[in-house]
Design a protein around this motif. Sequence first.
Motif, PDB file in Angstrom:
ATOM      1  N   CYS A  40       0.870  -1.259  -0.144  1.00 29.68           N
ATOM      2  CA  CYS A  40      -0.081  -0.406   0.110  1.00 29.68           C
ATOM      3  C   CYS A  40       0.956   1.548  -0.075  1.00 29.68           C
ATOM      4  O   CYS A  40       2.414   1.731  -0.120  1.00 29.68           O
ATOM      5  CB  CYS A  40      -1.061   0.179   1.197  1.00 29.68           C
ATOM      6  SG  CYS A  40      -0.142   1.096   2.874  1.00 29.68           S
ATOM      7  N   HIS A  44       2.786  -1.179   3.718  1.00 29.23           N
ATOM      8  CA  HIS A  44       2.222  -2.399   4.504  1.00 29.23           C
ATOM      9  C   HIS A  44       2.355  -2.574   3.673  1.00 29.23           C
ATOM     10  O   HIS A  44       1.336  -2.979   1.859  1.00 29.23           O
ATOM     11  CB  HIS A  44       0.673  -1.883   4.903  1.00 29.23           C
ATOM     12  CG  HIS A  44       0.449  -1.289   6.041  1.00 29.23           C
ATOM     13  ND1 HIS A  44       0.232   0.023   5.567  1.00 29.23           N
ATOM     14  CD2 HIS A  44       1.476  -1.215   7.399  1.00 29.23           C
ATOM     15  CE1 HIS A  44       0.046   0.862   6.751  1.00 29.23           C
ATOM     16  NE2 HIS A  44       0.498   0.377   7.434  1.00 29.23           N
ATOM     17  N   CYS A 109      -6.013  -0.963   1.387  1.00 31.87           N
ATOM     18  CA  CYS A 109      -5.062  -1.915   3.110  1.00 31.87           C
ATOM     19  C   CYS A 109      -6.032  -2.101   4.265  1.00 31.87           C
ATOM     20  O   CYS A 109      -6.617  -1.186   5.119  1.00 31.87           O
ATOM     21  CB  CYS A 109      -3.974  -0.852   2.876  1.00 31.87           C
ATOM     22  SG  CYS A 109      -3.219  -1.920   4.435  1.00 31.87           S
ATOM     23  N   ILE A 111      -4.991  -2.719   7.024  1.00 30.96           N
ATOM     24  CA  ILE A 111      -4.095  -1.816   8.121  1.00 30.96           C
ATOM     25  C   ILE A 111      -4.691  -0.252   7.569  1.00 30.96           C
ATOM     26  O   ILE A 111      -5.023   0.264   8.926  1.00 30.96           O
ATOM     27  CB  ILE A 111      -2.456  -2.021   7.576  1.00 30.96           C
ATOM     28  CG1 ILE A 111      -2.442  -3.456   7.887  1.00 30.96           C
ATOM     29  CG2 ILE A 111      -1.957  -1.029   9.084  1.00 30.96           C
ATOM     30  CD1 ILE A 111      -0.841  -4.234   8.001  1.00 30.96           C
TER      31      ILE A 111
HETATM   32 ZN   LIG Z   1      -1.797  -0.196   4.806  1.00 34.60          ZN
END
Ligand SMILES: [Zn+2]
Length: 192
Positions: A40, A44, A109, A111
């Motif tokens: 990303c 990440h 993403c 996260i």
């Molecule tokens: Zn991310």
Amino acid sequence: MKFRKDFVTNSSSSSFVCDICGNVESGWDMSLQEAEMVECVNGHTICQDEMLSAPREVMLRLIQEEMQQSWSRFNGMTDTELNEKTDEELEEMMLERDDGYYSIPEECCPICQFIEYSNKDLAKYLEREYKVSRDEVFDKVKQLNKRRKKLYDSEYVTEVCSRFHLNPAEIVASLKDRFGTYRRFYDYIHKG
Ligand SMILES: [Zn+2]
Ligand SMILES: [Zn+2]
């Protein structure tokens, strides 16, 4: 998380570790695509099948941005042609833009969307909020195994959570309300 080790030969062994599930893929000259992972914009690395689907307008924006570049492989495609693409086709184009670099926007993403977390981020956050020293937790780990050389983020997270009766999933859900965007959360856990 991504690391690369170079040897004397021109080939190199690469490893990719998923920041969500911890899955490791490695091989000679392996690319992110071959590892079936994506990265990303905030760095990440995650498995492709953990990726969230992007809103159509986000995918269109990213592809159109790349179409402005003279080297773009999508040069010559009209807006009408682009709009006729299915979501699946757009996702493929989004991933393969930038010469197959497999980069995804924040929207895809888990996260960045505070749906999943990486132990690395959560450990940093807990350390800031609860002020438990990593050395202290590491000493406890070493009492059980003297040969241990380093403390894992997951161990630190588990220890702090059990000490303060915290639930990682609840913490992560609260981060979205508190910080709004991953960028702001990131700045908070990394400021001096
Ligand atoms: Zn991310
Ligand atoms: Zn994964």
